[in-house]
Design a protein around this motif. Structure first.
Motif, PDB file in Angstrom:
ATOM      1  N   GLU B  53       0.732  -0.973  -0.350  1.00 19.91           N
ATOM      2  CA  GLU B  53      -0.094  -0.430   0.015  1.00 19.91           C
ATOM      3  C   GLU B  53       0.560   1.383  -0.062  1.00 19.91           C
ATOM      4  O   GLU B  53       0.765   2.457  -0.371  1.00 19.91           O
ATOM      5  N   ARG B  54       1.774   1.163   0.207  1.00 23.09           N
ATOM      6  CA  ARG B  54       3.318   2.511  -0.002  1.00 23.09           C
ATOM      7  C   ARG B  54       3.129   2.783  -1.738  1.00 23.09           C
ATOM      8  O   ARG B  54       2.957   2.149  -2.054  1.00 23.09           O
ATOM      9  N   ARG B  55       3.120   4.580  -1.272  1.00 28.20           N
ATOM     10  CA  ARG B  55       3.611   4.961  -2.552  1.00 28.20           C
ATOM     11  C   ARG B  55       4.644   4.244  -3.195  1.00 28.20           C
ATOM     12  O   ARG B  55       5.590   4.247  -2.802  1.00 28.20           O
ATOM     13  N   SER B  56       4.477   4.057  -4.424  1.00 27.95           N
ATOM     14  CA  SER B  56       4.972   2.979  -5.517  1.00 27.95           C
ATOM     15  C   SER B  56       6.631   3.260  -4.825  1.00 27.95           C
ATOM     16  O   SER B  56       7.063   5.015  -5.716  1.00 27.95           O
ATOM     17  N   ASP B  57       8.090   2.890  -4.330  1.00 28.87           N
ATOM     18  CA  ASP B  57       9.182   4.352  -4.141  1.00 28.87           C
ATOM     19  C   ASP B  57       9.815   2.346  -4.997  1.00 28.87           C
ATOM     20  O   ASP B  57      10.009   1.832  -4.610  1.00 28.87           O
ATOM     21  N   THR B  58      10.481   2.878  -6.610  1.00 27.12           N
ATOM     22  CA  THR B  58      11.006   2.160  -7.047  1.00 27.12           C
ATOM     23  C   THR B  58      12.153   1.054  -6.642  1.00 27.12           C
ATOM     24  O   THR B  58      12.760   0.527  -6.518  1.00 27.12           O
ATOM     25  N   LYS B  59      12.680   2.960  -6.403  1.00 28.60           N
ATOM     26  CA  LYS B  59      14.478   2.348  -5.294  1.00 28.60           C
ATOM     27  C   LYS B  59      14.935   1.497  -3.854  1.00 28.60           C
ATOM     28  O   LYS B  59      15.029   0.996  -3.672  1.00 28.60           O
ATOM     29  N   LEU B  60      13.232   1.748  -3.817  1.00 27.75           N
ATOM     30  CA  LEU B  60      13.050   1.144  -2.403  1.00 27.75           C
ATOM     31  C   LEU B  60      13.121  -0.173  -2.368  1.00 27.75           C
ATOM     32  O   LEU B  60      13.610  -1.370  -1.954  1.00 27.75           O
ATOM     33  N   VAL B  61      12.187  -0.673  -3.457  1.00 33.08           N
ATOM     34  CA  VAL B  61      12.437  -1.788  -3.764  1.00 33.08           C
ATOM     35  C   VAL B  61      13.239  -2.598  -4.717  1.00 33.08           C
ATOM     36  O   VAL B  61      13.413  -3.428  -4.174  1.00 33.08           O
ATOM     37  N   ALA B  62      13.945  -1.658  -4.894  1.00 30.57           N
ATOM     38  CA  ALA B  62      15.477  -2.309  -5.399  1.00 30.57           C
ATOM     39  C   ALA B  62      16.610  -2.798  -4.280  1.00 30.57           C
ATOM     40  O   ALA B  62      16.976  -3.450  -4.365  1.00 30.57           O
ATOM     41  N   LEU B  63      15.999  -1.827  -3.420  1.00 33.92           N
ATOM     42  CA  LEU B  63      17.332  -1.871  -2.794  1.00 33.92           C
ATOM     43  C   LEU B  63      16.997  -2.740  -1.727  1.00 33.92           C
ATOM     44  O   LEU B  63      17.882  -3.679  -1.007  1.00 33.92           O
ATOM     45  N   ILE B  64      15.627  -3.338  -1.354  1.00 34.74           N
ATOM     46  CA  ILE B  64      15.306  -4.547  -0.146  1.00 34.74           C
ATOM     47  C   ILE B  64      15.620  -6.053  -1.186  1.00 34.74           C
ATOM     48  O   ILE B  64      16.051  -6.836  -0.567  1.00 34.74           O
ATOM     49  N   ALA B  65      15.659  -5.951  -2.690  1.00 33.32           N
ATOM     50  CA  ALA B  65      15.981  -6.368  -3.483  1.00 33.32           C
ATOM     51  C   ALA B  65      17.537  -6.759  -3.124  1.00 33.32           C
ATOM     52  O   ALA B  65      17.891  -7.947  -3.193  1.00 33.32           O
ATOM     53  N   THR B  66      18.133  -5.600  -3.484  1.00 34.79           N
ATOM     54  CA  THR B  66      19.108  -5.573  -3.506  1.00 34.79           C
ATOM     55  C   THR B  66      20.094  -6.574  -1.540  1.00 34.79           C
ATOM     56  O   THR B  66      20.787  -6.930  -1.505  1.00 34.79           O
ATOM     57  N   MET B  67      19.250  -5.706  -0.769  1.00 36.47           N
ATOM     58  CA  MET B  67      19.289  -6.350   0.412  1.00 36.47           C
ATOM     59  C   MET B  67      19.402  -8.094   1.149  1.00 36.47           C
ATOM     60  O   MET B  67      20.508  -8.586   1.405  1.00 36.47           O
ATOM     61  N   SER B  68      18.723  -8.272  -0.111  1.00 34.68           N
ATOM     62  CA  SER B  68      17.842  -9.917  -0.003  1.00 34.68           C
ATOM     63  C   SER B  68      19.449 -10.184  -0.101  1.00 34.68           C
ATOM     64  O   SER B  68      19.260 -11.876  -0.417  1.00 34.68           O
ATOM     65  N   ALA B  69      19.345 -10.285  -1.226  1.00 34.88           N
ATOM     66  CA  ALA B  69      20.816 -10.895  -2.174  1.00 34.88           C
ATOM     67  C   ALA B  69      21.441 -10.402  -1.499  1.00 34.88           C
ATOM     68  O   ALA B  69      22.045 -12.335  -1.614  1.00 34.88           O
ATOM     69  N   LEU B  70      22.316  -9.968  -0.591  1.00 37.26           N
ATOM     70  CA  LEU B  70      23.268  -9.859  -0.426  1.00 37.26           C
ATOM     71  C   LEU B  70      23.009 -11.337   0.991  1.00 37.26           C
ATOM     72  O   LEU B  70      23.319 -11.882   1.006  1.00 37.26           O
ATOM     73  N   SER B  71      22.414 -10.781   1.744  1.00 41.36           N
ATOM     74  CA  SER B  71      22.009 -11.845   2.839  1.00 41.36           C
ATOM     75  C   SER B  71      21.314 -13.368   2.202  1.00 41.36           C
ATOM     76  O   SER B  71      22.496 -14.079   3.422  1.00 41.36           O
ATOM     77  N   VAL B  72      20.822 -13.261   1.055  1.00 44.78           N
ATOM     78  CA  VAL B  72      20.757 -14.561   0.420  1.00 44.78           C
ATOM     79  C   VAL B  72      22.030 -14.719  -0.046  1.00 44.78           C
ATOM     80  O   VAL B  72      22.444 -17.011   0.644  1.00 44.78           O
ATOM     81  N   GLY B  73      22.819 -14.258  -0.470  1.00 45.99           N
ATOM     82  CA  GLY B  73      24.026 -14.998  -0.411  1.00 45.99           C
ATOM     83  C   GLY B  73      25.604 -15.052   0.460  1.00 45.99           C
ATOM     84  O   GLY B  73      25.779 -16.379   0.467  1.00 45.99           O
TER      85      GLY B  73
END
Lengths: 306, 259
Positions: B53-73
């Motif tokens: 429901e948050r206002r669309s923020d592409t950078k936040l989505v990309a940041l979450i994906a990036t930090m998750s990828a680091l964490s998963v790696g």
């Protein structure tokens, strides 16, 4: 690591992703709502048959070590903490917190059934892991949870890139003589610490670049369109019917008390015949899907029809 | 009404139903294995809907994906050493810098994606919950910048190493041990103490060695990329045009040069 999804072109793998997911959900219902050992054995057998129908039985079975560990854990802990049960088979010393140790046959049986239940749940999840393409599950969420599904999909895509980045950075640092490959472990580790900072910076740069690329292509500017890649076919109707059949039998079995087992004070099963029938249904449904899968693989006509 | 509000009300209703079922021992409603699973799924659904429901923020989505990828790696890299993984530490610092919801999402995504590589099981949903909670609580602490020191961060991460294991043990005790007593919890915690201790020690080392540096880097990126333009106030108004830097809780106003 556990075996991951591999496409083997079986009936269930070629189905709509919802079909194997709902089949697994119906088996999970069977495991979680019933404490009858027959139900747990039935869920394990049905999972094995479904894995066989898609040619992934070996991958599915490779989870046995984990299942054995959790089975033993449940088997050991339950009799240690349970004081109920009429048939005492061992009395031990008094321990702090746990009190006087007393093992009853009923508590051992309960522990074994709970271990079996945990193993059955793990094997149902194993079935989902080897049958369902994670990409297709995330694809299902596109229309409903676009941002969280996108974050998960991007994250999955970025993991191999992260490893490649780490390898490249390590090579670059090594070429500059900044990484020590000799000496003690601590020395080696210390020389690699700056790599973590570079990794974080590289990953964040890539993330920001990706976000800007998405924005420049219009992501988030308006309501997105979507393309439905999957359609329900005859094979899905067969799979979904099997799932519905299992779910109905489980719910009616639990509601009528046919699947009920009392462990304390003595082991008793009120309706053994009903429990056996209810436990047989998931296995028969899985066998029917196995038969259909074999036919489907051999017959091009059937493949074109369903 | 927002979908997240509906999910919250459903969760409250479900908890009420559970309490009634438990006290009256009504069949399925007193089945702890099933009821805890549904309750945790509803909690996750609530936070996922909040994020949607948050206002669309592409950078936040990309940041979450990036930090998750680091964490998963990191989790996959350390998979051979039981308990030791940098995931908890990465989830905590992300939540601490970018706010509770970002922290929750990185935690939940870490569990979901890493288990695609390491194997899904009944633990997945509980790992999503536990890591999500770590990110959420760290985000709340980040509002008051309570973990600025190297030692405080390291001890906090170590505590979450233990807490993570304890949360995961809850599903085992509630679902597969009967009766649910203090002894049952203690026996289960004793069985997992070795893994929990390793997890805590690993978190301590990661946070002590890398915590302040990584937090500083995340803050730098936050100041560079996470800002929003504030429209100039109408003539006669007191405020001036500028930028709000930061996402979520940590909003700092940045003056536009020459405005």
């Amino acid at each position: 690591m556990m075996p991951a999804y591999r496409m083997k072109h079986g009936l269930l793998q070629e189905s709509h992703p919802l079909t194997p997911l709902l089949l697994a959900c119906s088996l999970l219902l069977l495991c979680l709502l019933s404490s009858n050992p027959l139900s747990q054995l039935s869920a394990i057998a049905a999972s094995a048959i479904l894995a066989l129908s898609s040619g992934v039985l070996r991958e599915w079975a490779s989870w046995w070590k984990l299942c054995l560990v959790v089975f033993i854990m449940a088997l050991v802990i339950n009799p240690l903490v349970a004081r109920a049960g009429a048939t005492v088979i061992w009395q031990g010393p008094s321990l702090p917190v746990l009190g006087r140790l007393q093992v009853t046959a009923e508590a051992v049986a309960f522990g074994a059934v709970m271990g079996l239940r945990l193993a059955a749940v793990i094997w149902v999840f194993a079935l989902v892991t080897v049958l369902v393409d994670p990409d297709s599950v995330l694809g299902l969420l596109k229309g409903h949870g676009s941002r969280s599904a996108l974050a998960s999909a991007l994250s999955m895509r970025m993991v191999p890139t992260t490893f490649r980045d780490a390898s490249d950075l390590l090579d670059a640092q090594r070429a500059r003589g900044l990484v020590r490959d000799s000496g003690g472990r601590l020395t080696k580790l210390k020389s690699r610490l700056p790599l973590v900072r570079r990794m974080l910076a590289t990953s964040l740069d890539r993330g920001i670049g990706m976000a800007e690329a998405m924005e420049s292509r219009g992501y988030g500017s308006s309501r997105r369109t979507r393309y439905r890649e999957y359609a329900l076919r005859g094979r899905d109707v067969a799979g979904l019917s099997a799932a519905a059949c299992i779910a109905v039998v489980v719910i009616s079995g639990v509601a009528s008390g046919a699947l009920t087992v009392s462990f304390y004070p003595r082991l008793s099963m009120d309706h053994p015949a009903g429990a056996m029938i209810a436990a047989a249904v998931p296995v028969l449904a899985a066998l029917a899907l196995l038969g259909l899968s074999r036919l489907w693989k051999r017959s091009n006509w059937l493949k074109s029809r369903i | 009404m927002r979908k997240s509000t509906v999910a919250f009300l459903v969760l409250l209703g479900f908890l009420g139903l559970w309490a009634v079922g438990e006290s009256l021992e009504i069949g399925v409603l007193s089945n702890l294995a099933f009821m805890t699973l549904v309750a945790v799924a509803l909690v996750l659904a609530y936070f996922y809907l909040r994020f949607e429901e948050r206002r669309s923020d592409t950078k936040l989505v990309a940041l979450i994906a990036t930090m998750s990828a680091l964490s998963v790696g990191g989790r996959c890299l350390f998979a051979a050493i039981p308990g030791v993984q940098p995931s908890t530490f990465i989830v905590i610092i992300t939540g601490y810098v970018y706010g509770p919801l970002a922290g929750f999402m990185v935690g939940a995504t870490t569990a979901l994606v890493s288990n695609i590589f390491l194997g899904h099981g009944p633990w997945t949903i509980w790992q999503m919950f536990a890591w999500g909670l770590a990110g959420l609580v760290s985000g709340l602490l980040g509002r008051w910048r309570l973990l600025e020191g190297r030692w405080s961060l390291a001890w906090y991460c170590a505590a979450w190493g233990l807490l993570f294991g304890w949360i995961l043990n809850v599903y085992f005790v509630l679902g597969f041990v009967h009766p649910v007593t203090t002894g049952a919890f203690l026996a289960t915690y004793a069985a997992s103490a070795w893994f929990d201790a390793l997890h805590a020690a690993g978190n301590f080392v990661f946070a002590f060695a890398l915590g302040p540096v990584m937090i500083a880097m995340l803050r730098r990126y936050q100041a560079r990329f996470f800002f929003e333009h504030v429209a100039p106030s109408p003539p006669g108004g007191q405020g001036e045009g500028g930028f709000h830097a930061g996402s979520g809780h940590d909003v700092t106003e940045v003056e536009v040069p020459g405005s």
